[in-house]
Design a protein around this motif. Structure first.
Motif, PDB file in Angstrom:
ATOM      1  N   TYR A 170      -5.590  10.501  -3.724  1.00 48.84           N
ATOM      2  CA  TYR A 170      -5.308   9.848  -5.003  1.00 48.84           C
ATOM      3  C   TYR A 170      -6.104  10.503  -6.120  1.00 48.84           C
ATOM      4  CZ  TYR A 170      -5.135   6.133  -8.563  1.00 48.84           C
ATOM      5  OH  TYR A 170      -4.970   5.422  -9.732  1.00 48.84           O
TER       6      TYR A 170
ATOM      7  N   GLN B   4      -3.258   4.283  -0.154  1.00 46.50           N
ATOM      8  CA  GLN B   4      -3.929   4.719   1.072  1.00 46.50           C
ATOM      9  C   GLN B   4      -3.511   6.155   1.373  1.00 46.50           C
ATOM     10  OE1 GLN B   4      -2.859   1.711   3.987  1.00 46.50           O
ATOM     11  NE2 GLN B   4      -4.762   0.597   3.616  1.00 46.50           N
TER      12      GLN B   4
ATOM     13  N   THR C 141       1.477   5.114   0.679  1.00 47.67           N
ATOM     14  CA  THR C 141       0.950   6.069   1.649  1.00 47.67           C
ATOM     15  C   THR C 141       1.315   7.517   1.295  1.00 47.67           C
ATOM     16  OG1 THR C 141       2.911   5.734   3.045  1.00 47.67           O
ATOM     17  CG2 THR C 141       0.959   4.382   3.520  1.00 47.67           C
TER      18      THR C 141
ATOM     19  N   SER D 177      -6.854   0.955  -5.613  1.00 51.32           N
ATOM     20  CA  SER D 177      -7.030   0.132  -4.412  1.00 51.32           C
ATOM     21  C   SER D 177      -5.715  -0.105  -3.673  1.00 51.32           C
ATOM     22  CB  SER D 177      -7.668  -1.211  -4.776  1.00 51.32           C
ATOM     23  OG  SER D 177      -6.860  -1.934  -5.687  1.00 51.32           O
ATOM     24  N   TYR D 178      -4.594   0.329  -4.240  1.00 49.09           N
ATOM     25  CA  TYR D 178      -3.299   0.138  -3.584  1.00 49.09           C
ATOM     26  C   TYR D 178      -2.705   1.454  -3.077  1.00 49.09           C
ATOM     27  CZ  TYR D 178      -3.604  -4.546  -5.438  1.00 49.09           C
ATOM     28  OH  TYR D 178      -4.025  -5.831  -5.716  1.00 49.09           O
TER      29      TYR D 178
ATOM     30  N   MET E  30       0.829  -1.190   0.000  1.00 52.38           N
ATOM     31  CA  MET E  30       0.000   0.000   0.000  1.00 52.38           C
ATOM     32  C   MET E  30       0.873   1.254   0.000  1.00 52.38           C
ATOM     33  SD  MET E  30      -2.836  -1.550  -0.118  1.00 52.38           S
ATOM     34  CE  MET E  30      -3.874  -0.090  -0.117  1.00 52.38           C
TER      35      MET E  30
END
Length: 283
Positions: A254, A251, A224, A248-249, A222
């Protein structure tokens, strides 16, 4: 977006790590926020020249290196020398040499893959991430089994072979790049660049080193770091499924930007690329 700026910086034309010397284009105001531009295959640092010019005019410093295998002073022969961890350390050495702690990292094609890897392994060095064309590596793997991406990526398997890819590409590279949509001047320039002994093998070694064990690499999946992913819907190499899975990857904040463009974003649509990099400063 917050940039960390060291008190002193120096202009650089090269940097060294582990006995290797890398060529760098360093332009724009030294006291401006720093953007690092990572090229892909079979390009070099000059593929970002037009993008860099626009960013420099907007007050940003840009650093564009010729990466491992592309710089004549940084072309080790062993496949093991092209593991992801080595590329990541090269970029960290560039930041240290330029006197900057954190940067806005931009990467295209293999440079995009390296940008994702660095965001996972050393997020503390990045203030922002912008990736062009290349989806998150986990999204790409998932797309192999749920789309036509496996067929699109077949050439990657061919590039694993010794000497044969060089024999196939050496005299045909410019023509192939034209057929894939790269503009005429860039296709010629890359063909001439890769005609110099050793450069094509050095560039292909990125593919040959990609599957080697890398125990010291990051196991994170993930991201960040605030991220923008820019994808051209006419990309022949990287399809929509992986592009859509990438979110979806991440966090962090975005943005996904879809352009009516092909794979060669820095060369063919530099104004649009620069626009999105500059837009990141407002998000």
């Amino acid at each position: 977006m917050t940039y960390t700026q060291p008190q002193t910086r120096d202009r650089i034309s090269s940097f060294s790590r582990a006995g290797l010397t890398f060529d760098v284009s360093d332009s724009g105001p030294l006291d401006g926020p720093t953007v690092v531009l990572l090229h892909g295959f079979p390009a070099n640092r000059h593929g970002f020249d037009d993008v860099a010019g626009i960013l420099n005019a907007a007050g940003l410093r840009t650093l564009a290196p010729d990466l491992r295998g592309y710089s004549d002073g940084a072309r080790p022969r062993r496949r093991r020398s092209y593991r992801a961890v080595e590329h990541q350390r090269d970029v960290s050495a560039l930041l240290d040499a330029a006197g900057t702690e954190r940067v806005h990292l931009v990467g295209h094609d293999w440079g995009g893959a390296l940008a994702w890897q660095l965001a996972l392994a050393a997020p503390e060095r990045l203030s922002r991430l912008t990736v062009l064309s290349t989806p998150h590596p986990s999204a790409l793997v998932r797309s192999l089994w749920s789309s036509a991406q496996l067929l699109r990526s077949f050439y990657v398997l061919v590039f694993q072979l010794p000497w044969l890819p060089e024999a196939l590409l050496r005299r045909r590279l410019t023509t192939l790049l034209r057929r894939m949509g790269l503009n005429e001047s860039s296709a010629i320039a890359y063909g001439e660049f890769m005609a110099i002994d050793g450069r094509l093998t050095g560039a292909l070694n990125w593919y040959r080193g990609m599957g080697l064990p890398d125990d010291r690499g990051s196991r994170r999946r993930m991201v960040t770091v605030p991220t923008t992913y820019v994808w051209g819907n006419g990309d022949q190499a990287l399809g929509r499924r992986a592009a859509e899975l990438t979110e979806s990857y991440v966090q962090a904040k975005y943005r996904f930007v879809e352009l009516d463009a092909d794979h060669w974003l820095p060369e063919n649509v530099p104004e649009l690329v620069a626009r999105e990099i500059l837009a990141d400063r407002l998000h």
